[in-house]
Motif scaffolding. Structure first.
Motif, PDB file in Angstrom:
ATOM      1  N   ALA A 106      -1.040  -6.468   4.117  1.00 12.99           N
ATOM      2  CA  ALA A 106      -0.892  -5.222   3.365  1.00 12.99           C
ATOM      3  C   ALA A 106      -0.955  -4.032   4.320  1.00 12.99           C
ATOM      4  O   ALA A 106      -1.586  -4.094   5.379  1.00 12.99           O
ATOM      5  N   PHE A 148      -2.089   0.066   4.941  1.00 11.93           N
ATOM      6  CA  PHE A 148      -3.185   0.925   4.471  1.00 11.93           C
ATOM      7  C   PHE A 148      -2.798   1.586   3.149  1.00 11.93           C
ATOM      8  O   PHE A 148      -3.629   1.727   2.249  1.00 11.93           O
ATOM      9  N   ALA A 150      -3.238  -0.800   0.325  1.00 12.25           N
ATOM     10  CA  ALA A 150      -4.645  -1.083   0.053  1.00 12.25           C
ATOM     11  C   ALA A 150      -5.427   0.164  -0.340  1.00 12.25           C
ATOM     12  O   ALA A 150      -6.605   0.081  -0.662  1.00 12.25           O
ATOM     13  N   ILE A 176      -6.357   2.680   1.559  1.00 11.88           N
ATOM     14  CA  ILE A 176      -7.370   3.010   2.565  1.00 11.88           C
ATOM     15  C   ILE A 176      -6.852   4.151   3.429  1.00 11.88           C
ATOM     16  O   ILE A 176      -5.739   4.114   3.940  1.00 11.88           O
TER      17      ILE A 176
END
Lengths: 334, 334
Positions: B325, B327, B330, B332
């Protein structure tokens, strides 16, 4: 390890269809595994347990990443999107993610919930854990290893996640090896020279504050944490108690293995070093453990990636011992 | 390699859920493979082609093993009893065994029969091969690579078998690197100091006798052989022509890759060094090729064992690039 099984394995190696010693490190490795299990069976299936926790010392600015990234990465593990998921899928290794002490709530995730407390206390100011908390976290790892072996797993791999966990690792490695803070503190996920100097000073001051002797593994866990280090130490002890090989990942696992070794020196007979991390404390830990890493490719990610990467090397080594023909089988005389 | 695909792969790496560069050598490796194939597809399935042949220089006592062991080991490969079979089974790699020049008759074996001649002539006395024989052996490897890609294989691994083949390898490596006989001649399957000194003198005298310049790969194959080196050079050229990654095994493959490089320097863009052999010439060859080995565990068996051992490392590297994945996925932010 079982010295009779190891002797028999070494004798078998001498009869297999290859020049003596030509499989190099893999021959010693397969003999060591035979000593663990008492058989030549390929250690499969395998599982990597990723123990996750947070660290109070994060407040001292030892990492550039916010603490919430620990929980966000747990969601990523649960969703299959992290490096350890890709490696594990590739190498046929199952993944178990364990919350042993994440600061952010993660109840919604489909993982193993075994939170002892939401992160450690700040090791630069006080004990990271109480004695009871350290015991509980060790038990999380020991009991999981036990359960995984009951579930049929024959090789246990270590994984870890926790922003700031290289700081606790450095303190533990210094405690058990006598190395200085400078020798064991590294850039973790990637910090500049100034941040490294600050992080090293935090480790140095913490070592002076707690002054735990190398003979006191429980006190070291109380002083520095982390909850994942305690759980990993328990997991390693649990694997050894079940005569099951455990492949160590990087610097976090190396620090935890030193804790386990201080509890029971013989556990190292059940440990295989998956790789050598770029983090400087890892080589120091491996030297003290007497383990030679199988892979050395400058990884510094954690999660269990280095252990999973090494798993097929271990199974190749054991499979050669188990399945190769002897010179007699093949009708070859030198 | 395709520089656009490599740039795109490097940019994708920067967005994946891990600290920048934390997968170390595996990041460069996956970018290199993207440059070969133009995709992020995991290079599977894989096959190891074990090219087998004998060497006239065996008459000079350069090996402690009788020449008949080459044929006996082919029977062992065909029966699934050799180390390469165990490793290949473990890692999901198919095995093709190719007689390109075994001295002993092996018609009865279920292998690929492509014998150009029954062993080379003695390189210490005369040319090992005629120009026509060298061409034919190159074609065996090139055509097999072509056919394997047509059959659906997406990663080609090199393997080799041939008593005395480290002697021919040493002469080839010295030719293309300018290294001395001392620097590139080793103990092969295991010889003592006196035998090593003799083997080194055989290589030194052969280099003086033939004096092939580094710019003449065909003449080098004629001078020194072996038939498996010629076939391997063709196989490497064939893999590159098909934009397919080729994982090199040890010192025999390293010598063959230098031949292929002398024909077409760009073939190295399609080569991955599986491991570093204990044989000293291998490190010299890898340096000239500009390749970093993935595994370094003191193996010196050949057969393709080092390439097969490295295969899951390559697929882990590519799978991480393909499947992790970002960032953004996700959620993040650093």
């Amino acid at each position: 390890g079982d010295s009779g099984a190891m002797r028999a394995a070494a004798e078998r190696h001498a009869q297999l269809t290859k020049p003596a010693g030509s499989l190099g490190v893999l021959e010693e490795l397969s003999v060591k595994v035979a000593g663990m299990t008492g058989t030549y069976a390929v250690p499969a299936p395998a599982v990597v347990a990723v123990f996750a926790a947070d660290h109070g010392v994060h407040a001292q600015n030892v990492s550039p990443w916010p603490q919430e990234v620990t929980a966000a990465m747990l969601a990523n593990f649960a969703g299959g999107g992290a490096a350890v998921n890709a490696f594990a899928k590739n190498n046929g290794v199952d993944v178990r993610v364990v919350d042993v002490g994440v600061a952010t709530p993660v109840e919604q995730l489909d993982i193993v919930h075994a939170k002892v407390r939401p992160g450690t206390r700040d090791l630069s100011r006080t004990d990271a854990l109480t004695e009871d908390e350290a015991h509980k976290a060790i038990a999380v790892g020991f009991d999981l290893a036990d359960q995984l072996v009951k579930d049929g797993y024959r090789c246990l791999l270590t994984g870890d996640m926790g922003i700031a966990n290289t700081t606790a690792s450095a303190a533990l490695i210094a405690t058990f090896t006598g190395a200085t803070a400078d020798a064991v503190t590294g850039r973790g996920t990637g910090i500049d020279d100034a941040a490294l100097a600050h992080k090293t000073a935090v480790v140095r001051d913490a070592l002076a504050l707690h002054a735990v002797p190398a003979t006191e593994p429980l006190k070291a866990l109380q002083a520095y944490g982390g909850l994942e280090h305690a759980a990993l130490a328990g997991y390693i002890l649990g694997a050894a108690a079940n005569r099951t090989p455990v492949i160590l990942d990087g610097v976090i696992a190396g620090a935890a293995a030193l804790v386990a070794q201080a509890f029971h020196p013989a556990v190292v007979d059940y440990c295989v070093a998956g790789h050598r991390s770029a983090e400087p404390g890892h080589a120091v830990a491996l030297k003290q453990l007497g383990l030679q890493p199988l892979v050395d490719l400058d990884l510094r990610l954690g999660e269990g990636t280095g252990a999973v990467l090494a798993y097929p090397i271990l199974t190749c080594a054991v499979r050669a011992l188990a399945e190769m023909a002897t010179f007699e089988d093949a009708g070859i005389t030198s």
